[in-house]
Enzyme design. Structure first.
Site, mmCIF file in Angstrom:
data_model
loop_
_atom_site.group_PDB
_atom_site.id
_atom_site.type_symbol
_atom_site.label_atom_id
_atom_site.label_comp_id
_atom_site.label_asym_id
_atom_site.label_seq_id
_atom_site.Cartn_x
_atom_site.Cartn_y
_atom_site.Cartn_z
ATOM 1 N N GLU A 44 0.814 -1.219 0.000
ATOM 2 C CA GLU A 44 0.000 0.000 0.000
ATOM 3 C C GLU A 44 0.845 1.266 0.000
ATOM 4 O O GLU A 44 0.551 2.211 -0.720
ATOM 5 C CB GLU A 44 -0.957 0.004 1.194
ATOM 6 C CG GLU A 44 -2.181 -0.881 1.033
ATOM 7 C CD GLU A 44 -1.902 -2.361 1.271
ATOM 8 O OE1 GLU A 44 -0.762 -2.686 1.676
ATOM 9 O OE2 GLU A 44 -2.806 -3.181 1.053
ATOM 10 N N HIS A 63 -10.123 -4.860 10.813
ATOM 11 C CA HIS A 63 -10.720 -4.720 9.484
ATOM 12 C C HIS A 63 -12.033 -3.930 9.491
ATOM 13 O O HIS A 63 -12.826 -4.053 8.568
ATOM 14 C CB HIS A 63 -11.008 -6.099 8.884
ATOM 15 C CG HIS A 63 -9.806 -6.781 8.305
ATOM 16 N ND1 HIS A 63 -8.834 -7.365 9.078
ATOM 17 C CD2 HIS A 63 -9.415 -6.990 7.025
ATOM 18 C CE1 HIS A 63 -7.909 -7.908 8.295
ATOM 19 N NE2 HIS A 63 -8.240 -7.692 7.050
HETATM 20 C C1 LIG Z 1 -1.817 -4.427 4.298
HETATM 21 C C2 LIG Z 1 -2.869 -5.329 3.777
HETATM 22 N N1 LIG Z 1 -3.246 -5.237 2.497
HETATM 23 C C3 LIG Z 1 -4.186 -6.065 1.991
HETATM 24 C C4 LIG Z 1 -4.776 -7.001 2.775
HETATM 25 C C5 LIG Z 1 -5.850 -7.929 2.203
HETATM 26 N N2 LIG Z 1 -5.307 -9.281 2.127
HETATM 27 C C6 LIG Z 1 -5.501 -10.160 3.118
HETATM 28 S S1 LIG Z 1 -4.703 -11.576 2.868
HETATM 29 C C7 LIG Z 1 -4.113 -11.082 1.379
HETATM 30 C C8 LIG Z 1 -3.262 -12.011 0.593
HETATM 31 C C9 LIG Z 1 -2.076 -12.469 1.367
HETATM 32 O O1 LIG Z 1 -1.407 -13.501 0.730
HETATM 33 P P1 LIG Z 1 -0.160 -14.210 1.364
HETATM 34 O O2 LIG Z 1 0.684 -13.229 2.087
HETATM 35 O O3 LIG Z 1 0.510 -14.983 0.300
HETATM 36 O O4 LIG Z 1 -0.727 -15.180 2.477
HETATM 37 P P2 LIG Z 1 -1.761 -16.373 2.351
HETATM 38 O O5 LIG Z 1 -3.114 -15.764 2.453
HETATM 39 O O6 LIG Z 1 -1.517 -17.055 1.057
HETATM 40 O O7 LIG Z 1 -1.511 -17.246 3.517
HETATM 41 C C10 LIG Z 1 -4.547 -9.788 1.107
HETATM 42 C C11 LIG Z 1 -4.242 -9.036 -0.121
HETATM 43 C C12 LIG Z 1 -4.389 -7.048 4.128
HETATM 44 N N3 LIG Z 1 -4.950 -7.903 4.991
HETATM 45 N N4 LIG Z 1 -3.435 -6.231 4.597
#
Ligand SMILES: Cc1ncc(C[n+]2csc(CCOP(=O)(O)OP(=O)(O)O)c2C)c(N)n1
Lengths: 336, 325
Positions: B60, B129
């Site tokens: 972000e 959230h």
């Molecule tokens: C700073 C932030 N940006 C966006 C999100 C929304 N979001 C939650 S999980 C996610 C994907 C994360 O993927 P990864 O780090 O690969 O972990 P996984 O879910 O695969 O375990 C996103 C974009 C968030 N929670 N926090």
């Protein structure tokens, strides 16, 4: 590990095979079954909000936490149910938290993404990607400060590797030689985006090089291997007070969360990964270690009883009272 | 006149502006291939290609900053935060760069950028959230802040925001995305800074915005059955604030309640109360009340969450209290 933290452990447990793989298989199977039931409860409206399942990744959490002592700390993301169970939290506390009940690990205030269990040194699941990584380094900082030889494990996804918090935490952990293991659970996707579209390199572990930090990288199909390799990093943290970045390659069998139909991958790709299910492999290894089908069935029956008990417990538990909101916000009088 | 969902209205506005002006582009997490986390940007990648609909990693601060830099030198970025909660990671960019660059350059550089995404509570997504970020952003000079409640306003304000030469914080709501409403065929822009009286009444004024406008209307409906005539002002814009419309309403009803999500300490609600007591003191027959989210982090448990978020029942209770009923 963490024997005493399983008050609801299967009664027949003492009669079960004593090889470590038996306990790892039990934990992995327990996590799988709890997650499957959580998915059903979500569909039935008993669980709300976001629900991110650990199905497919069980070998990472179970293997990694098997390398820890009970006094060691764990910090993770919102995909935290499996890690919490592997750290010794009870199935009852997990399910009750998912149900939003007062008997849940966080009193029903945190929910799926925020599993905290002080008794087991489970320092929580966090919802902001990358936000918990500096915090985990802070926990390791405190361990070094106190000189108590405890190690901190910090889990995060491949999607967290681009964000500032990850880099700032690694930078400081290396600079100040903090006793921590950063475990990137690379499940190939951050939400709907494959790694190839979020990172300029394929190998995440090389991020450690720029910080002069030790690194490791391997596939997490075999829980025993995960334990061995994480144990090396844990030893480096405990004995030399040095951090390590470990990229553990895994795969999630479900969508990112319950609202994700996972249209970005083909059924074939998913089936291929499921054919290498770490849970199936752990079961095979358990049999190879000398356990009979009957022994394994006993473990599975005990797990089933634990799952049924946890659901019943969650169903029957009371909701938190509104009066808990203020005292859980401040220690001491409410500061309005 | 057509009926559109809130998310479709937003999409239509972005598409029309991108077709009108090749300097407008969209950037954010999952906006392209995934078609948007909440499907607001569905089909836009196919329409405009990867050059103008850009999927980012989870960074972000990085992509907010990239947008600001690009805006300074002439592009017109639309930056989507998957939810406004995650803008906290980019807060420094918005506060220190987007909002300041014009003034600290003595007016030499503009920052024509739109930051958009869902704001406020959703459903049981817990304390990290469920933030109402408008209270932080509305306090910052240099930014404009809008929070439409209806599809037509969503479309018109989005178009106005994209054309504005200042940074605009555009607050949507996950709980509004599927709400339907009439959108005039020839709708162009809805001006930023103009509130709308969405229900006429004589006894009391409810001032709200975004999803709380719908809650205020629901409360007004219930109050009508009790013989109480409620006027509802939908702010639409939080910065600038439309003082005139608020004052005019209060001069008519002599009583006012501000309904908003987010904590009661400071923020948009407190700002409105301050202005009304200064600008309409003589017209007020009672102190202005506020119905806000409880002053605690949002709990996960469904019943507690519902207690914390302002609902029609709490608004009605405040209405009765103010009218001594
Ligand atoms: C700073 C932030 N940006 C966006 C999100 C929304 N979001 C939650 S999980 C996610 C994907 C994360 O993927 P990864 O780090 O690969 O972990 P996984 O879910 O695969 O375990 C996103 C974009 C968030 N929670 N926090």
């Amino acid at each position: 590990m963490a024997e005493k933290a399983h008050p609801k452990k299967a009664p027949a447990h003492s009669a079960l095979p004593s090889a470590p793989i038996a306990e790892y298989y039990r934990q992995m199977h327990l996590i799988r079954r709890l997650e499957e039931e959580a998915a059903r409860a979500y569909a039935a409206g008993k669980i709300g909000g976001f629900l991110h399942l650990y199905i497919g990744q069980e070998a990472v959490g179970v293997g990694a936490l098997a390398a820890l002592k009970p006094e060691d700390y764990v910090v993770t993301t919102y995909r935290d149910h499996g890690i919490a169970i592997a750290k010794g939290m009870s199935s009852r506390k997990l399910m009750a938290e998912l149900w939003g009940k007062a008997t849940g690990c966080s009193g029903g205030l945190g929910g799926s993404m925020h599993m905290f269990d002080a008794e087991n040194n489970m320092l929580g699941g966090y919802g902001i990607v990358g936000g918990h990584i500096p915090l985990a380094a802070g926990v390791a900082f405190a361990c070094k400060y106190r000189g108590d030889k405890r190690v901190t494990l910090c889990f995060f996804g491949d999607g967290a590797v681009s964000i500032g918090g990850f880099h700032e935490a690694l930078s400081l952990a290396a600079l100040w030689k903090l006793p921590i293991v950063f475990i990137c659970e690379n499940n190939e996707f951050s939400m709907g985006t494959p790694l190839s579209r979020t990172l300029s390199v394929e190998d995440i572990s090389i991020k450690a090089d720029g910080y002069g930090m030790a690194r490791d990288r391997f596939f997490a199909t075999d829980v025993m291997l995960v334990k061995e390799r994480i144990a090396e990093a844990v030893a480096r943290a405990r004995d030399e007070s040095l951090p390590t970045l470990v990229e553990v390659r895994t795969y999630r069998f479900r969508g990112h969360s319950m609202s994700d139909p996972a249209k970005y991958r083909t059924p074939k790709e998913l089936e291929e990964h499921k054919s290498r299910d770490p849970l199936t492999l752990a079961r095979k290894k358990l049999i190879e270690s000398g356990a009979t089908e009957e022994d394994v069935a006993k473990i599975e029956a005990a797990v089933e009883a634990e799952v049924v008990d946890a659901i019943k417990f969650a169903d029957e538990s009371p909701s938190p009272d509104v009066n808990v909101l203020e005292p859980t916000t401040y220690d001491g009088p409410f500061a309005a | 006149m057509r009926t559109l969902r809130y998310r479709e209205a937003l999409r239509e506005a972005m598409i029309e502006e991108m077709e009108r002006d090749p300097l407008v582009f969209l950037m954010g997490e999952e906006v392209g291939h995934y078609q948007g986390a909440y499907k607001v940007t569905e089909g836009m990648l196919e329409r405009f290609g990867e050059k103008r609909v850009i999927d980012t990693p989870i960074v972000e601060e990085g992509f907010a900053g990239i947008g600001i830099g690009a805006a300074m030198v002439g592009l017109r970025p639309i930056i989507e935060f998957m939810t406004w909660n995650f803008s906290a990671v980019a807060f420094d960019q918005i506060l220190n760069n987007a909002a300041k660059v014009r003034q600290m350059s003595g007016g030499q550089f503009n920052c024509p950028i739109v930051f958009r995404g869902p704001n406020g509570s959703a459903k049981q997504v817990g304390s990290q959230h469920s933030h109402s970020m408008e209270h932080f952003y509305a306090t910052i000079p240099g930014l404009k802040v809008v929070a439409p409640a209806f599809p037509a306003d969503a479309k018109g304000l989005m178009k106005a925001s994209i054309r504005d030469n200042n940074p605009v914080v555009f607050l949507e709501s996950e709980t509004l995305y599927s709400v339907k409403g009439e959108v005039p065929d020839d709708l162009d822009t809805v001006p930023i800074g103009v509130a709308n009286v969405v229900r006429q009444g004589a006894d009391i004024t409810l001032i709200a915005y975004s999803r709380m406008t719908h809650v205020a209307l629901e409360a007004a409906e219930i109050a009508a059955k009790e013989g109480i005539s409620v006027e509802v002002v939908d702010l639409r814009s939080l910065r600038p604030l439309d003082e005139e419309t608020m004052v005019r309403s209060v001069q008519k009803t002599h009583r006012c309640i501000v309904v908003h999500e987010g904590w009661p300490y400071g923020g948009v609600g407190a700002e409105i109360v301050d202005r009304l007591q200064r600008l309409a003191f003589g017209s007020l027959d009672a102190p202005i009340l506020r119905v806000a989210t409880f002053d605690v982090p949002m709990p996960y448990n469904a019943e507690l969450e519902q207690m914390c978020i302002p609902g029609a029942a709490r608004v009605i209770a405040a209405v009765r209290r103010l009218l001594g009923k």
